[in-house]
Design an enzyme around this catalytic site. Structure first.
Site, PDB file in Angstrom:
ATOM      1  N   ARG B  52      -2.919   3.826 -20.606  1.00 15.51           N
ATOM      2  CA  ARG B  52      -2.314   3.772 -19.275  1.00 15.51           C
ATOM      3  C   ARG B  52      -1.337   4.937 -19.129  1.00 15.51           C
ATOM      4  O   ARG B  52      -1.263   5.604 -18.106  1.00 15.51           O
ATOM      5  CB  ARG B  52      -1.596   2.438 -19.048  1.00 15.51           C
ATOM      6  N   LYS B 142       7.371  -0.653  -2.508  1.00 10.22           N
ATOM      7  CA  LYS B 142       6.181  -1.034  -1.778  1.00 10.22           C
ATOM      8  C   LYS B 142       5.882  -2.511  -2.015  1.00 10.22           C
ATOM      9  O   LYS B 142       6.123  -3.042  -3.106  1.00 10.22           O
ATOM     10  CB  LYS B 142       5.031  -0.120  -2.244  1.00 10.22           C
ATOM     11  N   GLU B 183       3.668  -2.788   4.240  1.00 12.09           N
ATOM     12  CA  GLU B 183       2.204  -2.714   4.153  1.00 12.09           C
ATOM     13  C   GLU B 183       1.536  -4.021   4.581  1.00 12.09           C
ATOM     14  O   GLU B 183       1.390  -4.949   3.773  1.00 12.09           O
ATOM     15  CB  GLU B 183       1.768  -2.364   2.723  1.00 12.09           C
ATOM     16  N   GLU B 185      -1.795  -5.146   5.166  1.00 14.41           N
ATOM     17  CA  GLU B 185      -3.197  -4.737   5.115  1.00 14.41           C
ATOM     18  C   GLU B 185      -4.123  -5.785   5.721  1.00 14.41           C
ATOM     19  O   GLU B 185      -4.154  -6.929   5.271  1.00 14.41           O
ATOM     20  CB  GLU B 185      -3.651  -4.452   3.676  1.00 14.41           C
ATOM     21  N   LYS B 225       2.626   1.320   6.089  1.00 16.73           N
ATOM     22  CA  LYS B 225       1.366   1.596   5.371  1.00 16.73           C
ATOM     23  C   LYS B 225       0.314   0.619   5.902  1.00 16.73           C
ATOM     24  O   LYS B 225       0.140  -0.470   5.365  1.00 16.73           O
ATOM     25  CB  LYS B 225       1.546   1.438   3.857  1.00 16.73           C
ATOM     26  N   SER B 295      -1.276   7.240   1.728  1.00 13.94           N
ATOM     27  CA  SER B 295      -0.739   6.597   0.537  1.00 13.94           C
ATOM     28  C   SER B 295      -1.971   6.026  -0.151  1.00 13.94           C
ATOM     29  O   SER B 295      -2.327   4.862   0.004  1.00 13.94           O
ATOM     30  CB  SER B 295       0.253   5.489   0.877  1.00 13.94           C
ATOM     31  N   TYR B 357      -6.067  -7.135  -5.851  1.00 14.56           N
ATOM     32  CA  TYR B 357      -5.294  -6.039  -6.423  1.00 14.56           C
ATOM     33  C   TYR B 357      -5.120  -6.212  -7.911  1.00 14.56           C
ATOM     34  O   TYR B 357      -4.665  -7.254  -8.351  1.00 14.56           O
ATOM     35  CB  TYR B 357      -3.920  -6.016  -5.747  1.00 14.56           C
TER      36      TYR B 357
END
Lengths: 358, 357
Positions: B52, B142, B183, B185, B225, B295, B357
């Site tokens: 990572r 975020k 954000e 979405e 966003k 972004s 996610y």
């Protein structure tokens, strides 16, 4: 879209954009019979239909004035009146490139359980009335909601009721081909400072635009008529640049770019004050995606009224006074007003009336 | 004001404005450990800390790429990681005028009684965590809220929950010096058309800004966003100009001018699609009082990842792929993208149904 696209959508968008033409603004000549009576009595003129007609003819035929106007708001009676030579006022306006508008609300009533807060009436049969007004030549409408600043005001109830009323009115207008002017006036009365006025204005405007969104109103076919952000009437005055800064910032935080123009009410400001403040806003170097113009009643007519005093022989003098204010405000929409307009009698006079009832 | 103006107000405004600089945008490199695991496994790389670390080092040290970035969103682990030479990633970014950001939400959970709608977690000790992240060098945050389109979705409950969650998160960030990226979405999943997506997007964003106003959030110190307005994933595609038109119209109707910048998420769009759509928006001849930028997560990293494949000898080539996407998107923010940076990988759709996610 989340908004309702009526069959008039293109026309509404076009007319709203036209009203926002830089260099032009609105003359609010929609005083109800009762209210115009107060104006006429202040110059010792009898409140009869002929005098009301004569005053409006004086305004609408003032040489050179119409070029500075994109719209005139009328009261219902005036929509059907004519010049002395028999020409309909709406025709005079249209020939002068001015869109006729119509006041459609029926005044305010108190909200029970509040401290003198109000909501606005006029929704009953509104669609039918709007259709009639459209047929008579009106292309935009106006509806005045009123809020006040106090220890516990404006209450959430008053904000919601008035925002909702404005949104319902706006949706109905659009279905009938009239561009709705959304007017949530926060009265200047009170000892509060400019920061308090800004805070309340932002809260009220945010509620208005949420309501307009809920009611599927097409923002591109609307106009906003807000108060400027100023100190309360019992508070010390501040410079036009300060008023400009607070006002434009409040609008940046709440009014979406889809709204083509913002046409300020003058409240109790004198003719000259209102013009200087509008000018300062247009000089401000900051983001303004809507044009900033005027929809003035008292602040366009005060010195004209005084010059006329109801006498035929004063008509030309009165029309000159109107031209002076129209030109000054036109320059103010471009940020080019030099503050040198020939001040008519009363141009610097405050027009504030405590707890003003329309 | 109705906005809370705290001790960080000037800094928030300055940072938000900088992130919104035309020609620059954000790299979303904040994949959680679980999510980055999926990416690594797609190129047969083991999901361990050193891998990572290696991936993020590859990205942050790509020669010349940082010029095109104003911010990078990090996951908490990455905020404290270093290059193999021992330099903290945060320093690498700061030296190159890239503002470090931090993902602060803790994922979504279902709202009971709804048809799979969710709300976002992360409020516990959020203020204290923000302070820690600020000390570590983060200057923006975020928080991802998710809504979906369906016959009865998004529900009023979901819209309100998510809008108020975003607003509460935002004010806590601002109290602690972090610019909140807001954000909301709206997922692409579904057979709906672009009009439906645009309508839902307008409704959701309007609710978000009402909530932000109620919570006294300082809009000049925030960024938005959003998703672009597009047809659903099961619907025929449309031209970039159409996407641009619907998206910008929706935003003009709902985002106050005080917001300095809008940084789009890429959703399941391919790298090239996302760039072309962003470019079309910036070419649109209509008044836009906020900058329109990116972004992007997957849409900036996909071909880089595949080119790297976990191998040291591929690092330089992978970094070139990354530079290419950064440059393309930078041009897109200026409406100057000429196309042609699409390799086969850049055209690959990154849509995953019901993406978690």
């Amino acid at each position: 879209m989340s908004c309702f696209i009526s069959k008039y959508a293109d026309e509404l968008t076009k007319n709203a954009a036209y009203i926002g033409t830089p260099g032009k603004g609105i003359l609010a000549a929609d005083e109800s019979t009762g209210t115009i009576g107060k104006r006429l009595s202040s110059i010792n003129v009898e409140n009869v239909e002929e005098n009301r007609r004569a005053l409006r003819e004086l305004l609408f035929t003032a040489p050179g004035a119409l070029q500075y106007l994109s719209g005139v708001i009328l009261f219902e009676e005036t929509l059907y009146q004519k010049t002395a030579s028999g020409k309909l006022f709406v025709v005079v306006l249209k020939e002068g490139g001015v869109l006729p508008g119509i006041k459609v609300d029926k005044g305010t009533v108190e909200l029970n359980g509040t401290n003198g807060e109000t909501f606005t009436q006029g929704l009953d049969g509104l669609a039918q009335r709007c259709q009639k007004y459209y047929e008579a030549g009106a292309r935009f409408a106006k509806w005045r909601a009123v809020l006040k600043i106090g220890a516990n005001e404006p209450s959430e109830l008053a904000i919601q009721e008035n925002a909702n009323g404005l949104a319902m009115y706006a949706a109905i207008c659009q279905q009938c081909g009239l561009v709705p002017i959304v007017e949530p006036e926060i009265l200047v009365d009170g000892p509060h400072d400019i920061k308090k006025c800004a805070e309340v204005t932002e809260r009220v405007l945010a509620a208005c635009y949420k309501a307009l969104n809920d009611h599927h109103v097409m923002l591109e076919g609307t106009l906003l008529k807000p108060n400027m952000v100023t100190p309360g009437s019992d508070s010390p005055k501040v410079a036009p640049e300060v008023i400009a800064e607070y006002t434009v910032r409040a609008l940046q935080r709440t009014v979406p770019a889809a709204v083509p123009a913002i046409v300020f009410l003058s409240g109790g400001q004198s003719e000259e004050e209102a013009t200087l403040n509008l000018n300062a806003m247009n000089k401000l170097q900051t983001k303004k995606p809507w044009s900033l113009s005027f929809s003035f009643g008292r602040a366009l007519q005060q010195s004209t009224l005084k010059a006329w005093a109801g006498k035929e022989e004063n008509v030309k003098k009165a029309q000159d006074a109107l031209l002076v204010r129209c030109k000054a405000n036109s320059e103010a929409t471009l940020g080019t007003y030099k503050g040198d307009a020939k001040l008519g009698e009363g141009a610097a006079e405050s027009l504030h009336v405590k707890d003003y009832k329309y | 004001m109705s906005a809370f103006v705290g001790k960080y107000a000037d800094e928030l405004i300055k940072n938000a404005k900088y992130i919104a600089t035309p020609g620059k945008g954000i790299l979303a490199a904040d994949e959680s450990t679980g999510t980055i695991g999926k990416r690594l496994s797609s190129i047969n790389v083991e999901n361990i800390e050193s891998n990572r670390q290696a991936l993020r080092e590859l990205l942050f040290t790509s020669p010349n790429a940082l010029t095109y970035l104003s911010g990078v969103i990090l996951f908490e682990e990455t905020l404290y990681q270093k290059t193999s030479d021992g330099k903290p990633f945060v320093e690498v970014l700061e030296e190159n005028n890239v503002i470090p950001g931090i993902k602060v939400d803790k994922g979504t959970v279902e709202i009971a009684g709804t048809n799979g709608e969710t709300t976002t977690q992360g409020f516990d000790s959020l203020g204290a965590r923000c302070q820690q992240y600020y000390k570590a060098g983060a200057r923006f945050a975020k928080w991802r809220s998710v809504l979906k389109i369906g016959p009865n979705e998004p529900s009023e409950l979901s819209i309100q929950q998510n809008a108020h969650g975003l607003a509460r998160y935002s004010i806590i960030c601002q109290e602690n010096g972090l610019v909140p990226i807001v954000e909301p979405e709206v997922l692409t999943d579904g057979p709906h058309d672009i009009q439906k997506c645009a309508a839902v997007t307008e409704t959701v964003i309007a609710a978000v800004y009402k909530a932000l106003n109620e919570h006294h959030v300082l809009l000049e110190g925030t960024l938005l966003k959003p998703n672009m307005a597009t047809p659903g994933s099961d619907s025929p595609k449309v031209a970039a100009e159409v996407i641009a038109q619907y998206t910008v119209t929706a935003l003009r109707r709902s985002v106050p001018p005080a917001v300095p910048g809008i940084v789009f998420l890429s959703g399941g769009q391919s790298e090239e699609e996302a760039t072309i759509n962003l470019d079309a928006m910036n070419k649109l001849d209509v008044l836009k009082p906020w900058t329109l930028s990116f972004s992007f997560g997957r849409a900036l990293q996909q071909s880089t990842l595949k080119t790297w494949a976990g191998k040291k000898e591929n690092v330089a080539k992978a970094q070139e792929a990354f530079l290419s996407r950064c440059k393309a998107n930078s041009e897109a923010t200026l409406g100057k993208y000429g196309g042609g940076s699409a390799g086969g990988l850049a055209s690959e759709s990154l849509f995953v149904k019901g993406y978690k996610y």
